[in-house]
Design an enzyme around this catalytic site. Sequence first.
Site, PDB file in Angstrom:
ATOM      1  N   LYS A 224       0.883  -1.091   0.057  1.00 48.79           N
ATOM      2  CA  LYS A 224       0.034   0.063   0.004  1.00 48.79           C
ATOM      3  C   LYS A 224       0.806   1.145  -0.064  1.00 48.79           C
ATOM      4  O   LYS A 224       1.745   1.201   0.502  1.00 48.79           O
ATOM      5  CB  LYS A 224      -1.066  -0.277   1.256  1.00 48.79           C
TER       6      LYS A 224
HETATM    7  N1  GLU Z   1      -7.012   0.198  -3.071  1.00 49.36           N
HETATM    8  C1  GLU Z   1      -7.772  -0.948  -3.433  1.00 49.36           C
HETATM    9  C2  GLU Z   1      -8.212  -1.752  -2.157  1.00 49.36           C
HETATM   10  O1  GLU Z   1      -7.640  -1.137  -1.134  1.00 49.36           O
HETATM   11  C3  GLU Z   1      -7.573  -1.365  -4.776  1.00 49.36           C
HETATM   12  C4  GLU Z   1      -6.240  -2.177  -4.746  1.00 49.36           C
HETATM   13  C5  GLU Z   1      -5.771  -2.532  -6.044  1.00 49.36           C
HETATM   14  O2  GLU Z   1      -6.505  -2.700  -7.053  1.00 49.36           O
HETATM   15  O3  GLU Z   1      -4.646  -3.132  -6.118  1.00 49.36           O
HETATM   16  O4  GLU Z   1      -8.349  -2.944  -2.323  1.00 49.36           O
END
Ligand code: GLU
Length: 477
Positions: free
Chosen positions: A107
């Site tokens: 993240k």
């Molecule tokens: N930010 C989104 C999540 O928390 C999507 C992550 C992604 O598509 O890699 O799942």
Amino acid sequence: MRVSGEPSFRESVDLMFNRAARLLDLSPGLEQKIRVCNSTYTVRFGVRLRGKIETFTGYRSVHSEHMEPVKGGIRYALSVSQDEVEALAALMTYKCALVETPFGGSKGGLCIDPRQWDEHELEQITRRFAYELIKRDLIHPAQNVPAPDMGTGEREMAWIADQYARMNTTDINAKACVTGKPPHAGGIQGRVEATGRGVQYAMREFFRHMDDMARAGLTGGLEGKRVIVQGLGNVGYHAAKFLSEEDGCKIIAVIERDGAIVNEAGLPIEELRQWMNANGGAVAGFPRGTHVADGASLLEAACDILIPAAMEGVINLSNAERIRAPLIVEAANGPVTFGADEILRRKGCVIIPDMYANAGGVTVSYFEWVKNLSHIRFGRMQRRAEEARSRLLVEELERLSADKGLGWTLAEDFKERFLTGSDELALVRSGLDDTMRTAYQAMREVWHSRQDVEDLRVAAYIVAIDRVAKTYRSKGL
Ligand code: GLU
């Protein structure tokens, strides 16, 4: 949001992990290896804006590299911190394992209020942040693939993809370095609404199981269910829109930054969103509902389903006791703290956990990544062949009917639907639906078959940790 006496977000995720790990037969060493966050890179960079140098702080955290690339969004918010990105990266590991997307968890975040900056300034900031991550392989099609999260969207992903392409001019897979791009820039149909669509598919699947509904004291289907949604951002808006327009749910309240808007008869979500767009994001004054200034109080209102789709930690020790919803669907990441989770469980509330409920986003990101690597749109080869075979069958049926004088006629709308081959959007939806159903079934199997598994969250962690552990073991760890 952090209520005093509560663990931090990352600690909360670890405590939830521990509840499940206790029930698994893992060596303490492996358990620790899976729990900890592998690395967090912090960057502080300056950008010359409005005549002076502004310094920004950003993070990219990698929780687990048991599979690569690692995956997870990039968040733009003032609340971004190391603790938060690490918690979110851990959730990505478990989420990807649960829905079987072949990624580790990661993240990113940038401490910024995106509303304070103009588009061209945001582009400069984003490109600079991306540059810092790209040069350390923290954005890379084979190693680390970001996506949108709170405060970011297609636009930012397109800038990041372009920045990567400029810095890697001979990488034929450059587009796969990030997902959530606009369709005209290497994205995929259906990604924008994917998380909300996934919430809808998750709820449809839950409502297919009478014994699961019974645990929440609910009966019937989604039709007519009274739903409260917190946050009408990308996820909350799409979930609320699809549930009300396609499944007959009544969205009786929407909680937003400037309070809540309430209508017992059900809010028209599309109209509300248009109103917000025209009024700087405010819900106050929306003519088809009543405004309540203390928005958070609506989290405690009577309803059938509560969908927190905004921030982490909104259901915590300060309000958990007063929550009346028998079913909570965690469209946001981490909306219920560890302490609140315990209280809600005791009260008999069923929680469809974040790592499952909001996994639609990363699922469609996976499809986009595969599309980028294969350099062809889904359905391009099969669609017309599929239509030709269907046409053959329809024509043969009509010929038989005419030959034998049977007088059969196929309904026109049936013919139209049957004769339409699947385009990319149809295939994305089908893949997402299948993913959400399969993952739910894996969770519920654990939930129902083990006496020691109280709730869906522990079941989800068990499925996920078990899969991650298997991957580590097969690598010889
Ligand atoms: N930010 C989104 C999540 O928390 C999507 C992550 C992604 O598509 O890699 O799942």
